[in-house]
Write an enzyme that holds these catalytic residues in place. Sequence first.
Site, PDB file in Angstrom:
ATOM      1  N   SER A 137       0.866  -1.176   0.000  1.00 51.35           N
ATOM      2  CA  SER A 137       0.000   0.000   0.000  1.00 51.35           C
ATOM      3  C   SER A 137       0.897   1.218   0.000  1.00 51.35           C
ATOM      4  CB  SER A 137      -0.878  -0.013   1.263  1.00 51.35           C
ATOM      5  OG  SER A 137      -1.499   1.243   1.485  1.00 51.35           O
ATOM      6  N   TYR A 150      -2.470  -1.156  10.441  1.00 56.49           N
ATOM      7  CA  TYR A 150      -2.332  -1.326   8.992  1.00 56.49           C
ATOM      8  C   TYR A 150      -0.973  -0.832   8.510  1.00 56.49           C
ATOM      9  CZ  TYR A 150      -3.946  -1.268   4.091  1.00 56.49           C
ATOM     10  OH  TYR A 150      -4.106  -1.491   2.744  1.00 56.49           O
TER      11      TYR A 150
END
Length: 255
Positions: A137, A150
């Site tokens: 990401s 995350y």
Amino acid sequence: MSSGPEGGRTLDGRRALVTGGASGIGAACARELAARGAHVTVADVDGDGAKAVAEEVGGEAWVVDLSDTRALDDLRLDTDVLVNNAGIQRVSPIQDFVPDDFRLVQRIMLEAPFLLVRAALPGMYARGWGRVVNISSVHGLVASPFKSAYVAAKHGLEGLSKVTALEGGEHGVTSVCVNPGYVRTPLVEKQIAEQARVHGIPESEVMAEVMLAESAVKRLVEPHEVAALVGWLTGPDAAMVSGASWAVDGGWSAR
């Protein structure tokens, strides 16, 4: 970077495994790799979704709960391409973050990829060829508030990918990260209410004020755009592409 005439069936005779393959980026990757000739195993906790995508691409489904990492300790995988894509999201300030939620994110998004790489490498080494593609990401490169679990997991995945590249190079195995910004997937759609809550703004403002605030290109990434890059990274022209991180973030990480 497509499976059309310029992409070709570069994975004929190869096997691929895509985690989180029942929807979103994972399903798009399954379609791309199948179009390139691979026999694709679609792995997901959503059995019906995994079976539907597997049937569509002529592959097979593996119904698996990647949060149960102990069950993966002795796993062995016969696959030439491994796409670590499965993920979840939890949004909360650190002081309010539920410890078990933090642990869950690490299990699914860092421990499981490690165990799957560990399971796949012996076969890849024996054949002298392999491709590990980790769907990281932009949050594997930069941080945002309220996403401690995350961001930590994705930064860890970046490190795992680099070590895999260093160890795998002499065996014909490459390892890379693909780093999207916000992608039009169910995972992102589910975040809107959470983002509105933690930022104290209406849901109608989340897209412009949070999700696209840092991107120079003001739109969501489409799953097929990520998959097209994954397809190229598994092809013959990417044999020297290893240990790198490929941003698909509309310029976010350029800041």
